[in-house]
Design a protein around this motif. Structure first.
Motif, short mmCIF file in Angstrom:
data_model
loop_
_atom_site.label_atom_id
_atom_site.label_comp_id
_atom_site.label_asym_id
_atom_site.label_seq_id
_atom_site.Cartn_x
_atom_site.Cartn_y
_atom_site.Cartn_z
N GLU A 117 0.90 -1.25 0.03
CA GLU A 117 0.02 0.03 0.05
C GLU A 117 0.96 1.19 0.19
OE1 GLU A 117 -3.07 -0.20 -0.38
OE2 GLU A 117 -3.32 -2.49 -0.56
N ASP A 118 2.02 1.37 0.83
CA ASP A 118 3.00 2.44 0.75
C ASP A 118 4.19 2.06 1.12
OD1 ASP A 118 3.90 4.61 1.25
OD2 ASP A 118 2.85 5.24 3.42
N PRO A 119 5.29 2.26 -0.04
CA PRO A 119 6.50 1.88 0.05
C PRO A 119 7.33 2.47 1.09
CG PRO A 119 5.92 2.84 -2.24
CD PRO A 119 4.73 3.17 -1.25
N ALA A 120 6.71 3.60 1.95
CA ALA A 120 7.53 4.02 3.14
C ALA A 120 6.68 3.40 4.31
CB ALA A 120 7.49 5.55 2.88
N ALA A 121 5.74 2.80 4.20
CA ALA A 121 4.87 2.56 5.61
C ALA A 121 5.56 1.48 6.64
CB ALA A 121 3.86 1.60 5.21
N VAL A 122 7.05 0.77 6.05
CA VAL A 122 7.59 -0.28 6.87
C VAL A 122 8.80 0.79 7.39
CG1 VAL A 122 8.80 -2.49 7.32
CG2 VAL A 122 6.25 -2.18 5.92
N GLY A 123 9.26 0.94 8.66
CA GLY A 123 10.42 1.24 8.72
C GLY A 123 11.81 0.44 8.97
N ALA A 167 2.97 -6.00 -14.90
CA ALA A 167 1.71 -5.67 -14.99
C ALA A 167 1.63 -4.37 -15.79
CB ALA A 167 1.01 -5.58 -13.90
N GLY A 168 2.64 -3.77 -16.24
CA GLY A 168 2.64 -2.47 -17.03
C GLY A 168 2.20 -1.36 -16.23
N ASP A 169 2.31 -1.56 -14.76
CA ASP A 169 2.18 -0.38 -13.80
C ASP A 169 3.26 0.36 -13.78
OD1 ASP A 169 1.13 1.51 -11.88
OD2 ASP A 169 0.57 0.07 -10.58
N ALA A 170 3.47 1.31 -14.42
CA ALA A 170 4.83 2.09 -14.54
C ALA A 170 5.18 2.86 -13.37
CB ALA A 170 5.21 2.75 -15.97
N ALA A 171 4.14 3.57 -13.03
CA ALA A 171 4.12 4.36 -12.06
C ALA A 171 4.73 3.96 -10.52
CB ALA A 171 2.92 5.44 -11.79
N ASN A 172 3.83 2.68 -10.49
CA ASN A 172 4.01 2.18 -9.08
C ASN A 172 5.38 1.32 -8.99
OD1 ASN A 172 2.19 2.86 -7.25
ND2 ASN A 172 0.63 1.58 -8.43
N ALA A 173 5.64 0.95 -10.24
CA ALA A 173 6.89 0.16 -10.41
C ALA A 173 8.31 1.07 -10.03
CB ALA A 173 7.24 -0.45 -11.74
N ALA A 174 8.21 2.20 -10.57
CA ALA A 174 9.09 3.45 -10.11
C ALA A 174 9.00 3.77 -8.87
CB ALA A 174 8.96 4.51 -11.18
N ARG A 175 7.79 3.76 -8.03
CA ARG A 175 7.71 4.33 -6.91
C ARG A 175 8.34 3.29 -5.85
NH1 ARG A 175 2.97 4.50 -3.00
NH2 ARG A 175 2.18 3.04 -4.47
N TRP A 176 8.28 2.07 -6.15
CA TRP A 176 8.81 0.98 -5.30
C TRP A 176 10.26 0.79 -5.65
CZ3 TRP A 176 3.87 -1.49 -6.80
CH2 TRP A 176 2.79 -1.36 -5.70
N ALA A 177 10.51 0.88 -6.64
CA ALA A 177 12.09 0.87 -7.06
C ALA A 177 12.93 2.01 -6.34
CB ALA A 177 12.41 0.83 -8.64
N ALA A 178 12.17 3.06 -6.36
CA ALA A 178 12.81 4.17 -6.12
C ALA A 178 13.24 4.14 -4.48
CB ALA A 178 12.14 5.75 -6.34
N ARG A 179 11.95 3.72 -3.98
CA ARG A 179 12.06 3.48 -2.22
C ARG A 179 13.12 2.59 -1.90
NH1 ARG A 179 12.52 5.25 2.73
NH2 ARG A 179 11.49 3.76 4.13
N ALA A 180 13.28 1.49 -2.89
CA ALA A 180 14.50 0.60 -2.67
C ALA A 180 15.68 1.06 -2.77
CB ALA A 180 14.23 -0.66 -3.55
N LEU A 181 15.75 1.84 -3.68
CA LEU A 181 17.25 2.45 -3.90
C LEU A 181 17.37 3.63 -2.66
CD1 LEU A 181 17.24 3.02 -7.79
CD2 LEU A 181 18.92 1.66 -6.29
N GLU A 182 16.33 4.29 -2.30
CA GLU A 182 16.54 5.04 -1.16
C GLU A 182 17.18 4.29 0.00
OE1 GLU A 182 14.00 7.93 1.83
OE2 GLU A 182 13.16 7.18 -0.24
N LEU A 183 16.52 3.22 0.34
CA LEU A 183 17.24 2.36 1.56
C LEU A 183 18.61 1.78 1.01
CD1 LEU A 183 13.87 0.92 2.49
CD2 LEU A 183 14.82 2.85 3.19
N SER A 184 18.75 1.55 -0.26
CA SER A 184 19.89 0.60 -0.67
C SER A 184 20.53 1.29 -1.99
CB SER A 184 19.66 -0.87 -0.75
OG SER A 184 20.86 -1.69 -1.05
N PRO A 185 21.27 2.38 -1.99
CA PRO A 185 21.62 2.99 -3.06
C PRO A 185 22.26 1.97 -4.15
CG PRO A 185 22.10 4.27 -1.34
CD PRO A 185 21.70 2.91 -0.63
#
Length: 387
Positions: A117-123, A167-185
């Motif tokens: 639901e939210d890429p930043a929901a889990v600390g 699934a072709g959902d580019a917006a959410n794919a980018a959102r989750w990937a960007a959060r992953a890179l924020e935590l693990s550059p």
């Protein structure tokens, strides 16, 4: 010694070990939140992540420089302090063991549902900012668990990013990937997902910028991009940049009109039976329900078929649809129609002279059309559109 069985879980009690460690207890009108000390927090984290532990073992981890009696006494004092949480009983049924109540609620469970639901929901800050440097063995364990938890969250984000990409959902794919890179550059997998999504969206420069950021992060720790990431960067680099004024390419017709009809088999059989018996099928219904598609399937199922889709202008002209049909027949079957051309034009001209193309002269008998179309030598489905 065999670890003890755990006691039943207290209703409503929750351990929060991400961020500032807390115990949340049921209360009225709102739950009560009480902070934990560094030693209480690491003790509870050990029990959550590793399970029951013998008292001497935990005492030696928390007070490595103290002798055994002193360490045991210090542990008793910490356990006494935890009595402010009456429902949190750490002592097991067997003496000498510490354990949490069975299935106690905590925030170190599988993070994937929360991340969906939210890429930043889990600390990711296990045990907050507590420093355990004075207890080397415990500090090593805490550091490893912090890294493991962070990687668990990154893996969960990557799972959702790849799922969204497929699934072709580019917006959410980018959102989750960007959060992953924020935590693990330095995550090459997250970088490739972000690069592919940007590249597929025509954002070549953004894809290359993601590659450069990952490369810088890796070089800072003495690493370098792997072969797969380098290959993707070369592919993106060779691609032609999309100009702002370019018109996006439309999907291929096969994708906009897939070659499969679902739930229309009975209708198609009925239409084919009527065509074979009477040589005529009339499809009616409101716009958008698939009449044209059924007609297309019927056309493909017949031999020597010619499909006609007149425009609005042709539909407004008397005999316009018939004129289009004749014109199409003449183009497709010119040798066959050459001998009958004049008689067909004569028939149409008699009904509506304005329907004939310029330069065509009509003469001949008036029943040519009936004789020509009366035979069963060809099928001529016509789709008059939506009016």
């Amino acid at each position: 010694m065999t670890p003890p069985h755990r006691l039943p879980a207290p209703d409503g009690l929750q351990l929060r070990l991400l961020g500032t460690p807390l115990v949340v207890m049921p209360g009225s009108p709102a739950p009560q939140r009480r902070a934990l000390t560094a030693q209480e927090a690491v003790l509870l984290a050990w029990l959550v992540l590793k399970g029951p532990v013998q008292r001497p073992r935990m005492a030696s981890l928390l007070w490595p420089e103290a002798d055994a009696p002193t360490a045991a006494n210090n542990l008793r004092q910490r356990l006494h302090g935890l009595r402010r949480f009456p429902a949190l009983v750490l002592a097991g049924p067997q003496a000498g063991w510490l354990c949490l109540p069975e299935a106690v609620a905590h925030d170190l469970a599988d993070p994937r549902d929360g991340l969906r639901e939210d890429p930043a929901a889990v600390g990711v800050d296990l045990l907050g900012s507590f420093d355990y440097g004075k207890t080397p063995q415990l500090a090593t364990w805490v550091t490893a668990e912090r890294d493991r938890w962070r990687q668990t969250v990154v893996d969960g984000l990557l799972q959702w990013a790849v799922h969204a990409e497929h699934a072709g959902d580019a917006a959410n794919a980018a959102r989750w990937a960007a959060r992953a890179l924020e935590l693990s550059p330095t995550s090459a997998a997250a970088t490739r997902v972000l690069m592919r999504v940007h590249h597929q969206q025509g954002e070549r420069e953004a894809a290359l910028a993601a590659f450069e950021r990952c490369g810088e992060a890796l070089r800072a720790v003495g690493g370098a991009p792997d072969a797969d990431t380098l290959a993707l960067a070369r592919l993106v680099g060779r691609s032609r940049p999309v100009q702002a004024q370019e018109t996006p390419q439309l999907l291929p017709l096969a994708l906009r009109h897939p070659p499969r009809t679902v739930g229309r088999a009975a209708l198609q059989r009925t239409a084919m039976a009527a065509w074979n018996i009477a040589g005529c099928v009339l499809l009616t219904g409101p716009p958008g329900i698939g009449k044209s598609r059924v007609l297309d399937d019927l056309t493909r199922a017949t031999s020597a078929a010619l499909s006609l889709r007149p425009g609005q202008d042709e539909q407004a002209v008397p005999y316009g649809v018939l004129t289009s049909l004749v014109s199409s027949l003449m183009q497709r079957c010119a040798p066959t129609l050459a001998a009958r051309h004049e008689r067909l034009c004569a028939f149409i001209a008699a009904a509506s002279p304005s329907a004939l193309p310029g330069g065509v002269h009509a003469h001949g008998d008036g029943d040519a059309h009936a004789r020509f179309l009366g035979g069963r030598g060809g099928q001529h489905p016509a789709d008059a559109g939506h009016r």
